[in-house]
Design an enzyme around this catalytic site. Structure first.
Site, PDB file in Angstrom:
ATOM      1  N   ASP A   1       0.839  -1.194   0.000  1.00 26.67           N
ATOM      2  CA  ASP A   1       0.000   0.000   0.000  1.00 26.67           C
ATOM      3  C   ASP A   1       0.877   1.248   0.000  1.00 26.67           C
ATOM      4  O   ASP A   1       1.945   1.283   0.623  1.00 26.67           O
ATOM      5  CB  ASP A   1      -0.891   0.000   1.242  1.00 26.67           C
ATOM      6  CG  ASP A   1      -1.786   1.219   1.303  1.00 26.67           C
ATOM      7  OD1 ASP A   1      -2.714   1.307   0.478  1.00 26.67           O
ATOM      8  OD2 ASP A   1      -1.551   2.086   2.164  1.00 26.67           O
TER       9      ASP A   1
ATOM     10  N   LYS B   1       4.091   4.469  -3.544  1.00 24.51           N
ATOM     11  CA  LYS B   1       4.518   5.752  -4.110  1.00 24.51           C
ATOM     12  C   LYS B   1       5.146   6.656  -3.054  1.00 24.51           C
ATOM     13  O   LYS B   1       6.005   7.482  -3.354  1.00 24.51           O
ATOM     14  CB  LYS B   1       3.282   6.417  -4.718  1.00 24.51           C
ATOM     15  CG  LYS B   1       3.431   7.805  -5.251  1.00 24.51           C
ATOM     16  CD  LYS B   1       2.059   8.267  -5.718  1.00 24.51           C
ATOM     17  CE  LYS B   1       2.090   9.538  -6.522  1.00 24.51           C
ATOM     18  NZ  LYS B   1       0.745   9.847  -7.077  1.00 24.51           N
TER      19      LYS B   1
ATOM     20  N   GLU C   1       1.378  -0.416  -5.053  1.00 25.63           N
ATOM     21  CA  GLU C   1       0.345   0.534  -5.472  1.00 25.63           C
ATOM     22  C   GLU C   1       1.014   1.886  -5.706  1.00 25.63           C
ATOM     23  O   GLU C   1       1.385   2.581  -4.760  1.00 25.63           O
ATOM     24  CB  GLU C   1      -0.730   0.662  -4.396  1.00 25.63           C
ATOM     25  CG  GLU C   1      -1.795   1.685  -4.751  1.00 25.63           C
ATOM     26  CD  GLU C   1      -2.445   2.320  -3.524  1.00 25.63           C
ATOM     27  OE1 GLU C   1      -3.633   2.652  -3.621  1.00 25.63           O
ATOM     28  OE2 GLU C   1      -1.768   2.491  -2.483  1.00 25.63           O
TER      29      GLU C   1
END
Length: 452
Positions: free
Chosen positions: A205, A208, A232
């Protein structure tokens, strides 16, 4: 850094209790799924009346599974039930930050003193739920967090990877973990504990928001061996977009992990719009508008899209989402992710029922999965493409027709003598000499297989 070859279609049972997954395990296996992705198995805030889905993404402790969806015992039972049916379990993991508990305490100790006292008072229970570590001591302290500031410029890589994700200037935000030896050791210990329980895949999760250095330290060869891992990293498109260059490109270049194929999603989304062209779907990877098929997790909807206001514009009408799934499940490449939930977004379908609650067992989704599994590994070849029509075949065994126009379209498959069966409708199409003619209604698709 090496990760094993991925399995096939993944079912994302978003925010399902672990016991509910166990209850439906046989049906999930029968439907043709190969893996099940579950919400973060960590300790997070819970209460008798329930908590919203985003609480699962605010960890309090890695060392025990104890949240609104279940605990270590129910998680282990779920893994065993799925494993017995040949299904893999993928766990969603949250390593960028810990829970925002600023409304009732100002320190940065996790778990809090109140939680540690609860561990001591209910020692037998928590020892049963323990994955690793000493529950009498904190997992993290203030030294394990970066200095607090909210992200303001989402195109500033340093801010995105060091700042706090927050709801605005009046929100303290999610405390961002520091990339230090202690944090990395605890995160790796958690992953090894889940692997020992039988977990075969991980979704990272908010990848980024983590530096490449942090990701590489955690996802070492010891961790990545024999599991499938994907991050993700939300972008608004492919290689020409700033977000791709800032976040996704370095991740792809400097790790060997998989990723959500947001470039392909945006390509499909745009192609299905009234002014879009289905010709964009012929070979999007060639133009930097899709990830390589070995690393891509492909999808038509993710949990963030209907559950966050900022992404709501990306929710496709049901007819277009169905066409998108025909492409995702029909094409060669990527691991398709099918999304289902318990309606946290409160969005309804045209029939008035929750939009994605039974998506996992929708007859068209099941037909698409059957096509995908049957065609696995067969080459994809474009037959016909225009703005409104895309036809491609999978070897000599299958054909996909996608018609997004407002009228019926006829397709002539030349040099095709095999009888074709539409998995969606049950219709059969006979060859006339060396040609098979097929009509496809407006705004619909066909997934055709050779009739045995």
């Amino acid at each position: 850094m090496i990760s094993s070859q991925p399995t096939d279609v993944i079912l994302h049972v978003f925010d399902w209790p672990y016991a509910k997954v166990t209850e439906h395990a046989s049906k999930i296996a029968k439907a043709g799924y190969k893996a099940v992705l579950v919400s973060p198995p960590m300790k997070s805030y819970q209460q008798p009346s329930g908590t919203p889905w985003w609480q699962r993404y605010q960890p309090q402790d890695y060392r025990v599974i104890d949240n609104q969806l279940g605990n270590t015992s129910t998680f282990q039972a779920m893994v065993a039930s799925l494993e017995a049916l040949g299904l893999w379990v993928y766990a969603d993991v949250v390593f960028n930050h810990m829970a925002n508990e600023s409304t009732h305490r100002l320190d940065l100790q996790y778990p809090s003193n109140d939680d540690l006292n609860d561990y001591a008072q209910r020692n037998e229970y928590y020892q049963q739920q323990r994955l690793f570590g000493d529950l009498s001591q904190p997992l993290f302290t203030e030294d394990d967090f970066v200095e607090a500031f909210g992200i303001k410029d989402w195109q500033d890589k340093w801010q995105v990877q060091n700042g706090r994700i927050s709801g605005g200037p009046h929100d303290a935000g999610l405390p961002t973990l520091r990339d230090n030896s202690h944090v990395v050791e605890q995160q790796k210990a958690y992953l090894l504990a889940l692997k020992a329980m039988g977990v075969k895949g991980f979704r990272i999760d908010a990848a980024k928001h983590m530096t490449i250095e942090h990701l590489k330290r955690v996802w070492s060869e010891e961790i990545t061996h024999d599991v499938h891992i994907f991050g993700e990293i939300i972008t608004d498109g492919g290689a020409t977009k700033a977000e791709y260059k800032l976040f996704l490109e370095p991740y792809l270049e400097q790790t060997r992990l998989g990723a959500y194929d947001f470039p392909l999603f945006q390509t499909v989304f745009n192609a299905l719009q009234p002014k879009g062209s289905l010709k964009a779907l012929i070979d999007p990877y060639c133009f930097g508008e899709a990830l390589s098929k070995e690393r891509a997790i492909t999808f038509a909807i993710t949990h963030d899209i209907p559950n966050n206001d900022v992404f709501m514009d990306l929710v496709m009408p049901e007819t277009l989402e169905s066409l998108a799934y025909s492409y995702i499940l029909g094409r060669d490449g990527g691991v398709p992710l099918i999304y289902t939930d318990l309606n946290p977004s409160v969005l309804c379908a045209r029939n008035g029922k929750p939009r994605w609650q039974n998506a996992w067992c929708d007859p068209k989704i099941l037909a698409g999965i059957a096509f995908h599994n049957q065609m696995h590994g067969l080459p994809m070849l474009s037959i016909e493409a225009s703005d409104d029509l895309f036809v491609f075949r999978r070897g000599e065994q299958g054909v996909v027709i996608i018609n997004k126009s407002a009228r019926r379209q006829s397709v002539e498959l030349k040099q095709w003598t095999n009888q074709l069966y539409d998995l969606y409708t049950g219709e059969t199409f006979e060859a006339q000499g060396s040609m098979t003619a097929i009509e496809t209604p407006a705004m619909s698709s066909r997934m055709l297989v050779v009739q045995q």
